[in-house]
Scaffold this motif. Structure first.
Motif, short mmCIF file in Angstrom:
data_model
loop_
_atom_site.label_atom_id
_atom_site.label_comp_id
_atom_site.label_asym_id
_atom_site.label_seq_id
_atom_site.Cartn_x
_atom_site.Cartn_y
_atom_site.Cartn_z
N GLY A 213 51.82 46.55 37.84
CA GLY A 213 51.61 45.70 36.68
C GLY A 213 51.41 46.49 35.40
N VAL B 99 48.83 46.84 31.91
CA VAL B 99 47.57 46.54 31.24
C VAL B 99 47.81 46.61 29.74
CG1 VAL B 99 45.22 47.34 30.79
CG2 VAL B 99 46.11 47.33 33.12
N VAL C 270 50.16 50.43 35.67
CA VAL C 270 49.09 50.54 36.65
C VAL C 270 49.56 50.05 38.02
CG1 VAL C 270 47.24 50.27 34.96
CG2 VAL C 270 48.20 48.25 36.08
N VAL D 266 48.05 47.94 41.32
CA VAL D 266 47.02 46.96 41.62
C VAL D 266 46.90 46.85 43.14
CG1 VAL D 266 46.21 44.61 41.20
CG2 VAL D 266 47.70 45.72 39.53
N VAL E 71 42.41 48.27 39.85
CA VAL E 71 43.52 48.65 38.97
C VAL E 71 43.41 50.15 38.68
CG1 VAL E 71 44.65 48.26 36.76
CG2 VAL E 71 43.54 46.36 37.95
N SER F 50 45.48 53.62 36.93
CA SER F 50 46.57 54.08 36.05
C SER F 50 47.49 55.03 36.80
CB SER F 50 45.98 54.78 34.83
OG SER F 50 47.00 55.39 34.06
N LEU G 280 44.92 42.84 32.45
CA LEU G 280 46.07 42.95 33.34
C LEU G 280 46.97 41.74 33.18
CD1 LEU G 280 47.48 44.39 35.77
CD2 LEU G 280 46.05 42.97 37.26
N ALA H 17 50.52 39.95 37.81
CA ALA H 17 51.14 40.92 38.73
C ALA H 17 51.10 40.36 40.14
CB ALA H 17 50.42 42.26 38.67
N GLN I 239 45.61 38.72 37.69
CA GLN I 239 45.59 38.95 36.25
C GLN I 239 44.15 38.79 35.79
OE1 GLN I 239 47.90 36.10 34.07
NE2 GLN I 239 46.40 34.47 34.30
N LEU J 35 39.84 43.57 32.46
CA LEU J 35 39.39 44.67 33.31
C LEU J 35 37.92 44.97 33.09
CD1 LEU J 35 42.48 44.98 33.55
CD2 LEU J 35 42.16 47.46 33.48
#
Length: 372
Positions: free
Chosen positions: A46, A48, A91, A93, A111, A113, A125, A128, A142, A145
């Motif tokens: 996904g 961010v 990212v 997930v 999540v 990176s 997010l 995803a 979603q 964060l």
């Protein structure tokens, strides 16, 4: 001199003997689970968004291509090379789908990176999908964060707390496809699986269940599983039957283990791990070398003829100090007794670890030594 002496009546140097604690009965649901109950791993990819210039740089083609693909779904056509935003990060997930999950349940997601983003603080997010190993979508995630840290840098100065490129979203995914789990699989028996296989514990679990149900309904198949026959009259109310089984009390057996983490200097041991008779000697050698630099001057300044001059002289002193001692540990003492006594003698953790490893090598430590 450091010394410790364990005797039948006590331990010298004011060591308090810790008696072996008797194991208490616990519910069998706390030491295992029914066969067929398992978690399922989900993962997805996904974006961010909303980062304050801490996202992926323009060198990250993955993030740029993902932004262009996302915008195309909103009828916006833009080339990936034209994307220059640093407010977006690519990212991964991940989530865990619990057994008996139903559509509409909320699960937590993590999540992480995968680019060169500096921080995910303040980001959200985008939608995803989360897929299982079979490639099917089981949940959609979603949300905003939650990052337990931060990282700010300017002009070469960096301030960072914890790990700002990993975040979580509590309840951030909604289950779309549930997991159909049946404890009995339409059979007349179930299998209870121990979290830590042990023949003694499995035998005790079978005996405790038979004492609850009567007869020989439970049989220990091996050190890991106990087969339980479901009475014909209780198959229609399987949940109540399994609830009764889970709450059966049993006294599990425990293997003697001593866990040592040399990186952190941590020692974890059962309080009743025994040590046989052993003699331990531990010492330290300290060598100190001191050098005094002095200057030797002629008796009469300006006299003595040619060649007479000041002379630098170095005087060195070598001092050797050896400390330590030997100790005799008798039987019926535990690792807890030894560690407590060494701690009171202000022995550092590294030395305690070395002593325990030496005692194990000598065959006096009756436990499995695990070094991490």
């Amino acid at each position: 001199m450091r010394a410790w002496y364990a005797t039948a009546g006590g331990l010298a140097l004011a060591l308090c003997l810790a008696g072996s604690a008797a194991a208490e009965p616990i519910r069998i649901k706390d030491i295992g689970k029914m066969s067929g109950w398992r978690d399922n791993a989900l993962n997805g990819y996904g974006l961010v968004t909303g980062l304050a210039g801490t996202g992926d740089s323009s060198r990250n083609k993955t993030a740029r291509q993902s932004i262009a693909n996302m915008l195309s779904r909103f009828d916006l056509t833009i080339a990936a090379d034209d994307v220059q935003s640093r407010n977006v990060a690519a990212v991964m997930v991940t989530a865990t789908l619990a057994p008996f999950a139903r559509p509409g349940d909320a699960i937590d997601v993590t999540v992480t990176s995968i680019g060169d983003a500096r921080s995910l603080v303040g980001g959200a997010l985008m939608l995803a999908p989360l897929k299982g190993p079979d490639g099917k979508i089981y949940a959609l995630s979603q949300g905003a964060l939650s990052v337990g840290g931060y990282k700010y840098d300017m002009n070469g100065n960096v301030t960072q707390k914890n790990h700002p490129t990993v975040a979580s979203i509590p309840g951030g995914a909604i289950v779309e496809v549930g997991v159909a789990s049946s404890a009995a699989d339409e059979r007349s028996s179930v299998t209870f699986v121990l979290a830590e296989p042990d023949y003694t514990t499995a035998s005790r679990v079978a005996a405790a269940i038979n004492g609850k149900l009567g007869g020989q309904a439970a049989v220990a198949r091996d050190g890991s599983g106990v087969d339980i026959q479901i009475p014909a009259g209780r198959r229609e109310h399987l949940t109540d039957f399994l609830a009764d089984i889970e709450n059966v009390m049993v006294e599990p057996d425990r293997r003697a283990k001593v866990v040592i983490n040399e990186r952190t200097g941590t020692i974890v041991s059962g309080g009743d791990v025994r040590i046989s008779k052993v003699v331990v000697s531990q010492g330290e050698l300290k060598v100190s070398i001191l050098t005094d630099n002095t200057v030797s001057q002629p008796w009469v300044i300006g006299q003595g003829g040619p060649g007479v001059q000041s002379l630098a002289v170095s005087n060195s002193r070598v001092t050797v100090e050896e400390t330590g001692g030997a100790g005799y540990v008798t039987a019926n003492n535990t690792v807890g007794d030894l560690v407590q006594s060494l701690s009171r003698l202000k022995t550092n953790t590294r030395d305690i670890i070395s002593i325990l490893r030496a005692v194990k090598a000598a065959g006096a430590l009756h436990a499995e030594l695990i070094v991490q």
